[in-house]
Scaffold this active site. Sequence first.
Site, PDB file in Angstrom:
ATOM      1  N   LYS A   1     -18.696  -0.191  40.151  1.00 32.19           N
ATOM      2  CA  LYS A   1     -19.572   0.983  39.973  1.00 32.19           C
ATOM      3  C   LYS A   1     -20.850   0.897  40.794  1.00 32.19           C
ATOM      4  O   LYS A   1     -21.396   1.891  41.206  1.00 32.19           O
ATOM      5  CB  LYS A   1     -19.873   1.190  38.490  1.00 32.19           C
ATOM      6  CG  LYS A   1     -18.600   1.232  37.633  1.00 32.19           C
ATOM      7  CD  LYS A   1     -17.500   2.130  38.216  1.00 32.19           C
ATOM      8  CE  LYS A   1     -16.147   1.827  37.609  1.00 32.19           C
ATOM      9  NZ  LYS A   1     -15.024   2.404  38.381  1.00 32.19           N
TER      10      LYS A   1
ATOM     11  N   ASP B   1     -13.353   4.704  42.490  1.00 32.08           N
ATOM     12  CA  ASP B   1     -13.009   4.100  41.208  1.00 32.08           C
ATOM     13  C   ASP B   1     -13.054   2.577  41.299  1.00 32.08           C
ATOM     14  O   ASP B   1     -12.306   1.876  40.624  1.00 32.08           O
ATOM     15  CB  ASP B   1     -11.605   4.568  40.783  1.00 32.08           C
ATOM     16  CG  ASP B   1     -11.326   4.279  39.316  1.00 32.08           C
ATOM     17  OD1 ASP B   1     -10.130   4.252  38.931  1.00 32.08           O
ATOM     18  OD2 ASP B   1     -12.292   4.051  38.566  1.00 32.08           O
TER      19      ASP B   1
ATOM     20  N   GLU C   1     -10.459   6.449  29.514  1.00 30.69           N
ATOM     21  CA  GLU C   1      -9.000   6.394  29.446  1.00 30.69           C
ATOM     22  C   GLU C   1      -8.515   5.756  28.139  1.00 30.69           C
ATOM     23  O   GLU C   1      -9.020   4.724  27.707  1.00 30.69           O
ATOM     24  CB  GLU C   1      -8.417   5.623  30.646  1.00 30.69           C
ATOM     25  CG  GLU C   1      -9.044   4.299  30.955  1.00 30.69           C
ATOM     26  CD  GLU C   1     -10.144   4.389  31.979  1.00 30.69           C
ATOM     27  OE1 GLU C   1     -10.796   5.448  32.062  1.00 30.69           O
ATOM     28  OE2 GLU C   1     -10.401   3.405  32.681  1.00 30.69           O
TER      29      GLU C   1
ATOM     30  N   ASP D   1     -14.963   8.425  39.367  1.00 29.53           N
ATOM     31  CA  ASP D   1     -14.590   8.109  37.989  1.00 29.53           C
ATOM     32  C   ASP D   1     -15.727   7.342  37.310  1.00 29.53           C
ATOM     33  O   ASP D   1     -16.571   6.722  37.970  1.00 29.53           O
ATOM     34  CB  ASP D   1     -13.315   7.243  37.981  1.00 29.53           C
ATOM     35  CG  ASP D   1     -12.757   7.075  36.563  1.00 29.53           C
ATOM     36  OD1 ASP D   1     -12.089   6.059  36.311  1.00 29.53           O
ATOM     37  OD2 ASP D   1     -13.008   7.942  35.699  1.00 29.53           O
ATOM     38  N   ASN D   2     -15.776   7.388  35.981  1.00 31.50           N
ATOM     39  CA  ASN D   2     -16.653   6.533  35.163  1.00 31.50           C
ATOM     40  C   ASN D   2     -18.135   6.782  35.311  1.00 31.50           C
ATOM     41  O   ASN D   2     -18.940   5.846  35.184  1.00 31.50           O
ATOM     42  CB  ASN D   2     -16.386   5.045  35.472  1.00 31.50           C
ATOM     43  CG  ASN D   2     -14.938   4.699  35.411  1.00 31.50           C
ATOM     44  OD1 ASN D   2     -14.349   4.299  36.417  1.00 31.50           O
ATOM     45  ND2 ASN D   2     -14.339   4.860  34.235  1.00 31.50           N
TER      46      ASN D   2
HETATM   47  C1  LIG Z   1     -16.021  -3.174  47.145  1.00 30.97           C
HETATM   48  C2  LIG Z   1     -14.576  -3.126  46.850  1.00 30.97           C
HETATM   49  N1  LIG Z   1     -13.672  -3.021  47.844  1.00 30.97           N
HETATM   50  C3  LIG Z   1     -12.365  -2.973  47.554  1.00 30.97           C
HETATM   51  N2  LIG Z   1     -11.843  -3.041  46.309  1.00 30.97           N
HETATM   52  C4  LIG Z   1     -12.728  -3.146  45.302  1.00 30.97           C
HETATM   53  C5  LIG Z   1     -14.115  -3.190  45.527  1.00 30.97           C
HETATM   54  N3  LIG Z   1     -14.742  -3.285  44.332  1.00 30.97           N
HETATM   55  C6  LIG Z   1     -13.773  -3.332  43.382  1.00 30.97           C
HETATM   56  N4  LIG Z   1     -12.560  -3.240  43.967  1.00 30.97           N
HETATM   57  C7  LIG Z   1     -11.287  -3.212  43.291  1.00 30.97           C
HETATM   58  O1  LIG Z   1     -11.255  -2.003  42.536  1.00 30.97           O
HETATM   59  C8  LIG Z   1     -10.872  -2.289  41.181  1.00 30.97           C
HETATM   60  C9  LIG Z   1     -12.112  -2.296  40.352  1.00 30.97           C
HETATM   61  C10 LIG Z   1     -12.388  -1.318  39.537  1.00 30.97           C
HETATM   62  C11 LIG Z   1     -13.639  -1.359  38.703  1.00 30.97           C
HETATM   63  N5  LIG Z   1     -13.448  -0.454  37.587  1.00 30.97           N
HETATM   64  C12 LIG Z   1     -14.069  -0.676  36.442  1.00 30.97           C
HETATM   65  O2  LIG Z   1     -14.832  -1.615  36.301  1.00 30.97           O
HETATM   66  C13 LIG Z   1     -13.755   0.223  35.299  1.00 30.97           C
HETATM   67  C14 LIG Z   1     -14.127  -0.205  34.022  1.00 30.97           C
HETATM   68  C15 LIG Z   1     -13.842   0.567  32.894  1.00 30.97           C
HETATM   69  C16 LIG Z   1     -14.257   0.103  31.564  1.00 30.97           C
HETATM   70  C17 LIG Z   1     -14.843   0.976  30.659  1.00 30.97           C
HETATM   71  C18 LIG Z   1     -15.221   0.545  29.387  1.00 30.97           C
HETATM   72  C19 LIG Z   1     -15.007  -0.791  29.019  1.00 30.97           C
HETATM   73  F1  LIG Z   1     -15.359  -1.231  27.801  1.00 30.97           F
HETATM   74  C20 LIG Z   1     -14.411  -1.662  29.931  1.00 30.97           C
HETATM   75  C21 LIG Z   1     -14.047  -1.223  31.197  1.00 30.97           C
HETATM   76  C22 LIG Z   1     -13.159   1.795  33.044  1.00 30.97           C
HETATM   77  C23 LIG Z   1     -12.790   2.216  34.329  1.00 30.97           C
HETATM   78  O3  LIG Z   1     -12.134   3.387  34.512  1.00 30.97           O
HETATM   79  C24 LIG Z   1     -13.089   1.450  35.458  1.00 30.97           C
HETATM   80  O4  LIG Z   1     -12.724   1.928  36.683  1.00 30.97           O
HETATM   81  C25 LIG Z   1     -10.256  -3.640  41.216  1.00 30.97           C
HETATM   82  C26 LIG Z   1     -11.122  -4.330  42.270  1.00 30.97           C
HETATM   83  O5  LIG Z   1     -10.468  -5.430  42.845  1.00 30.97           O
HETATM   84 MG   LIG Z   2     -12.179   4.015  36.545  1.00 33.78          MG
END
Ligand SMILES: Cc1ncnc2c1ncn2[C@@H]1O[C@H](/C=C/CNC(=O)c2cc(-c3ccc(F)cc3)cc(O)c2O)C[C@H]1O
Ligand SMILES: [Mg+2]
Length: 214
Positions: A144, A141, A199, A169-170
Amino acid sequence: TRSTRPQRLLKAVQEKAMKGDPQSVISTIDYFCRHSEWAMNVGDEKGSILDSVVCEVSPTTALELGTYCGYSTVRIARLLPPGTQLITLEFNPAFAAVARQVIEYAGLHNKVCLVEGASGDMIPKMREMFGIKTFDFVFLDHWKDRYLPDIKLLEGCQLLRKGSILLADNVICPGTPEYLEYVRNSPHYKSMYYKSHLEYTKVEDGLEKSVFLG
Ligand SMILES: Cc1ncnc2c1ncn2[C@@H]1O[C@H](/C=C/CNC(=O)c2cc(-c3ccc(F)cc3)cc(O)c2O)C[C@H]1O
Ligand SMILES: [Mg+2]
């Protein structure tokens, strides 16, 4: 300076949820995201599917990529039997700080190990850090475009075994086209799609469950 959304979500948990009660932490976050501020937690509808897969797998070793505020961390950890461990990776220190407090408030700190770092750096260190042989369950999650490279890394590090379950997810919104194409066409995976909604909205989204065949 103005607080961040994760900080406001944490404040809602600390003010409204029952300390030590994971379900009330989950319900408080869902209420906050539905009625105050939308946030990218897996949510209650997809969360119920996540719950059913976790219960079906009842993993001894589990990995979550992308902790964010710890909502799905709490959902998963509350279902794990004693003696099992959920490792969750988060590279944003501000998100990790909020997640630690959410996990602690739910009383699940003994079942969760939150590792601050990028999945690409930390996955190769899992064995030496935790004595993990393989993961029974992985919840994806995070960013992406990291889903596909990270499962290839898990394969490469021999951290998957015949029967390991990946739940992503997603896969529709925002979408993970390269990942989907891979797990649905690779002879090394058996995949199935759980149709649901983004969600707290009526927009279509879903979870993809993939069994590693070895
Ligand atoms: C490579 C890596 N390593 C460790 N942590 C990592 C990482 N890449 C991101 N992360 C961490 O995970 C989290 C990131 C999650 C990314 N999730 C999303 O971008 C995401 C975006 C949406 C979404 C849908 C429609 C819309 F209009 C707007 C947004 C819905 C979701 O359920 C999501 O998970 C936070 C980040 O710091
Ligand atoms: Mg998600």
